[in-house]
Write a protein that holds these residues in place. Sequence first.
Motif, PDB file in Angstrom:
ATOM      1  N   HIS A  22      -5.554 -64.451  66.524  1.00 61.75           N
ATOM      2  CA  HIS A  22      -5.709 -64.180  65.089  1.00 61.75           C
ATOM      3  C   HIS A  22      -6.404 -65.311  64.346  1.00 61.75           C
ATOM      4  O   HIS A  22      -6.789 -65.152  63.181  1.00 61.75           O
ATOM      5  N   ALA A  23      -6.594 -66.443  65.019  1.00 60.27           N
ATOM      6  CA  ALA A  23      -7.375 -67.524  64.403  1.00 60.27           C
ATOM      7  C   ALA A  23      -8.801 -67.069  64.104  1.00 60.27           C
ATOM      8  O   ALA A  23      -9.445 -67.577  63.176  1.00 60.27           O
ATOM      9  N   ALA A  24      -9.305 -66.087  64.857  1.00 64.03           N
ATOM     10  CA  ALA A  24     -10.693 -65.629  64.684  1.00 64.03           C
ATOM     11  C   ALA A  24     -10.952 -65.101  63.285  1.00 64.03           C
ATOM     12  O   ALA A  24     -12.061 -65.231  62.761  1.00 64.03           O
ATOM     13  N   TYR A  25      -9.935 -64.492  62.675  1.00 63.44           N
ATOM     14  CA  TYR A  25     -10.104 -63.928  61.336  1.00 63.44           C
ATOM     15  C   TYR A  25      -9.106 -64.507  60.338  1.00 63.44           C
ATOM     16  O   TYR A  25      -8.696 -63.849  59.391  1.00 63.44           O
ATOM     17  N   GLY A  26      -8.716 -65.761  60.575  1.00 64.70           N
ATOM     18  CA  GLY A  26      -7.953 -66.498  59.572  1.00 64.70           C
ATOM     19  C   GLY A  26      -6.458 -66.388  59.661  1.00 64.70           C
ATOM     20  O   GLY A  26      -5.752 -66.878  58.781  1.00 64.70           O
ATOM     21  N   GLY A  27      -5.924 -65.786  60.741  1.00 62.43           N
ATOM     22  CA  GLY A  27      -4.485 -65.601  60.829  1.00 62.43           C
ATOM     23  C   GLY A  27      -3.734 -66.710  61.522  1.00 62.43           C
ATOM     24  O   GLY A  27      -2.506 -66.620  61.660  1.00 62.43           O
ATOM     25  N   ALA A  28      -4.416 -67.746  61.940  1.00 66.72           N
ATOM     26  CA  ALA A  28      -3.748 -68.843  62.645  1.00 66.72           C
ATOM     27  C   ALA A  28      -4.679 -70.034  62.713  1.00 66.72           C
ATOM     28  O   ALA A  28      -5.894 -69.915  62.511  1.00 66.72           O
ATOM     29  N   TYR A 167      -6.832 -57.679  63.215  1.00 67.56           N
ATOM     30  CA  TYR A 167      -7.104 -56.811  64.357  1.00 67.56           C
ATOM     31  C   TYR A 167      -8.071 -55.685  63.994  1.00 67.56           C
ATOM     32  O   TYR A 167      -7.921 -54.569  64.454  1.00 67.56           O
ATOM     33  N   GLY A 168      -9.065 -55.980  63.147  1.00 70.24           N
ATOM     34  CA  GLY A 168     -10.091 -54.973  62.922  1.00 70.24           C
ATOM     35  C   GLY A 168     -10.560 -54.803  61.502  1.00 70.24           C
ATOM     36  O   GLY A 168     -11.718 -54.458  61.279  1.00 70.24           O
ATOM     37  N   ALA A 169      -9.678 -55.012  60.521  1.00 71.79           N
ATOM     38  CA  ALA A 169     -10.073 -54.746  59.138  1.00 71.79           C
ATOM     39  C   ALA A 169     -11.097 -55.757  58.635  1.00 71.79           C
ATOM     40  O   ALA A 169     -12.146 -55.377  58.095  1.00 71.79           O
ATOM     41  N   ALA A 170     -10.814 -57.043  58.788  1.00 70.12           N
ATOM     42  CA  ALA A 170     -11.747 -58.070  58.305  1.00 70.12           C
ATOM     43  C   ALA A 170     -13.096 -57.945  59.008  1.00 70.12           C
ATOM     44  O   ALA A 170     -14.157 -58.082  58.390  1.00 70.12           O
ATOM     45  N   ALA A 171     -13.070 -57.675  60.309  1.00 69.54           N
ATOM     46  CA  ALA A 171     -14.317 -57.531  61.068  1.00 69.54           C
ATOM     47  C   ALA A 171     -15.129 -56.348  60.585  1.00 69.54           C
ATOM     48  O   ALA A 171     -16.371 -56.382  60.562  1.00 69.54           O
ATOM     49  N   ALA A 388     -14.616 -58.605  71.021  1.00 71.13           N
ATOM     50  CA  ALA A 388     -14.235 -57.199  71.077  1.00 71.13           C
ATOM     51  C   ALA A 388     -14.787 -56.414  69.899  1.00 71.13           C
ATOM     52  O   ALA A 388     -15.370 -55.337  70.077  1.00 71.13           O
ATOM     53  N   PHE A 389     -14.630 -56.941  68.693  1.00 73.16           N
ATOM     54  CA  PHE A 389     -15.065 -56.151  67.538  1.00 73.16           C
ATOM     55  C   PHE A 389     -16.576 -56.127  67.396  1.00 73.16           C
ATOM     56  O   PHE A 389     -17.124 -55.182  66.800  1.00 73.16           O
ATOM     57  N   ALA A 390     -17.265 -57.093  67.945  1.00 73.56           N
ATOM     58  CA  ALA A 390     -18.725 -56.990  67.992  1.00 73.56           C
ATOM     59  C   ALA A 390     -19.122 -55.758  68.796  1.00 73.56           C
ATOM     60  O   ALA A 390     -19.958 -54.948  68.364  1.00 73.56           O
ATOM     61  N   ARG A 391     -18.536 -55.587  69.964  1.00 80.44           N
ATOM     62  CA  ARG A 391     -18.880 -54.433  70.797  1.00 80.44           C
ATOM     63  C   ARG A 391     -18.406 -53.119  70.183  1.00 80.44           C
ATOM     64  O   ARG A 391     -19.121 -52.113  70.182  1.00 80.44           O
ATOM     65  N   ILE A 392     -17.186 -53.127  69.692  1.00 78.47           N
ATOM     66  CA  ILE A 392     -16.604 -51.898  69.151  1.00 78.47           C
ATOM     67  C   ILE A 392     -17.389 -51.414  67.933  1.00 78.47           C
ATOM     68  O   ILE A 392     -17.762 -50.234  67.828  1.00 78.47           O
ATOM     69  N   TYR A 393     -17.670 -52.302  67.002  1.00 77.04           N
ATOM     70  CA  TYR A 393     -18.347 -51.862  65.782  1.00 77.04           C
ATOM     71  C   TYR A 393     -19.846 -51.667  65.994  1.00 77.04           C
ATOM     72  O   TYR A 393     -20.480 -50.896  65.256  1.00 77.04           O
ATOM     73  N   ASP A 394     -20.430 -52.305  67.002  1.00 84.20           N
ATOM     74  CA  ASP A 394     -21.803 -51.958  67.366  1.00 84.20           C
ATOM     75  C   ASP A 394     -21.852 -50.505  67.857  1.00 84.20           C
ATOM     76  O   ASP A 394     -22.796 -49.761  67.547  1.00 84.20           O
TER      77      ASP A 394
END
Length: 403
Positions: A22-28, A167-171, A388-394
Amino acid sequence: MRPLLFTENESFWFETLRSFGHAAYGGADFGEVATTAQQITAGDYDGWHDQWLSTADRVATGADKAAAAGHRVSAREAFLRASNYYRSAEFFLHGHPGDPRIAHAYERSVTCFRIAAGLMTPPIEPVAIRYESTTLPGYFYRAADEPRPTIVMCNGFDGTVEEMHFYGAAAAVERGYHVLSFDGPGQPGPRHREDLGFRPDWEHVVGPVVDYAFSRPEVDRDHVALLGLSMGGYLMPRAAAFESRVNALIAMDGVYDLGDWVTAALPGSRDSLDRRLRATVDEDLDRALAAAMAADPAVRWLMEQGMWNCNAPSPRAFCAGFLEYHLRDGIAEQIACPTLVCSAEDDLFFRGQPERLFEHLTCKKTLMPFTTAEGAGAHCQSGAQRLAFARIYDWLDEVFGRR
């Protein structure tokens, strides 16, 4: 990924990795997570709570001071981290539902997140979604002041709607999507506040959520996607099978039959277990469940958490209820929209389930594997959210023609 901490306890390691990710989107912050985890003894639920609560309280105090001094960004970042740490603090306590520490940490997690949400630009809007005789808690993320493709998302067996920020919203918002996240029955908001347990027919939950989404002028009704995380990889596909207004589906990771999950640690064939779990009395199976819980911390947590989520009076009652959570009997085949099924190589919980779901889909479909070698092999790609979210949202960009 090999455990860096808690090498003999997969559950404690995964929950630590979850916060690292969660550090990736500010959670840790990495150092906060590592320092907290190093003070915990594997398997000590009370120690887990105490250390995470201490860290959460310290970070929240810093957030309050930053806010009082007018340091908006510092306050927002600290409140986000505190929210995640409070969420983690009460994670292993649900075997004793009346424990006051559960409600305290949960409410602090929600409060910190909502303060952070108000400090975003634009603010994240808390929403109440009409559902039967009550409402479901959620958040609307606005990427722009115009109609945009929108992702409707929910967590799974044990996560909160607030955690979906990481886990997806910020991305998604970074990529110009609006987001509507929510907690359904059995998930923390409705379970804490109204004792609402899970239900297998999730289309009756998602229908009102889509109604709410369509009531908002920001939502492009022709480009609405569902995203389900963890057990949400069953819940959202189940809903998509009956919800014609959905234009794309993301199962992160895919789940075909949750009955396999709850019977995996028990002796006997699946057909035999189905009959015995549904029986009025089966003392031998009750003893087998108790023995499995005593022998395996992961099984103990699953049963205790499941009883809490479902308001089930016993481990066997919980397992019997979860036999109804499946996409068999032609349900998966009813999904009509383009569907992405994610699969994690070393999934602690649902290994093999994504492939089973994928086999049964008859719609336009994509199976997206994530590997250990790239650091993304854990359940729900925890620890590899940026990748993960790069691939998923692409993938979603391609489906919606957003190049």
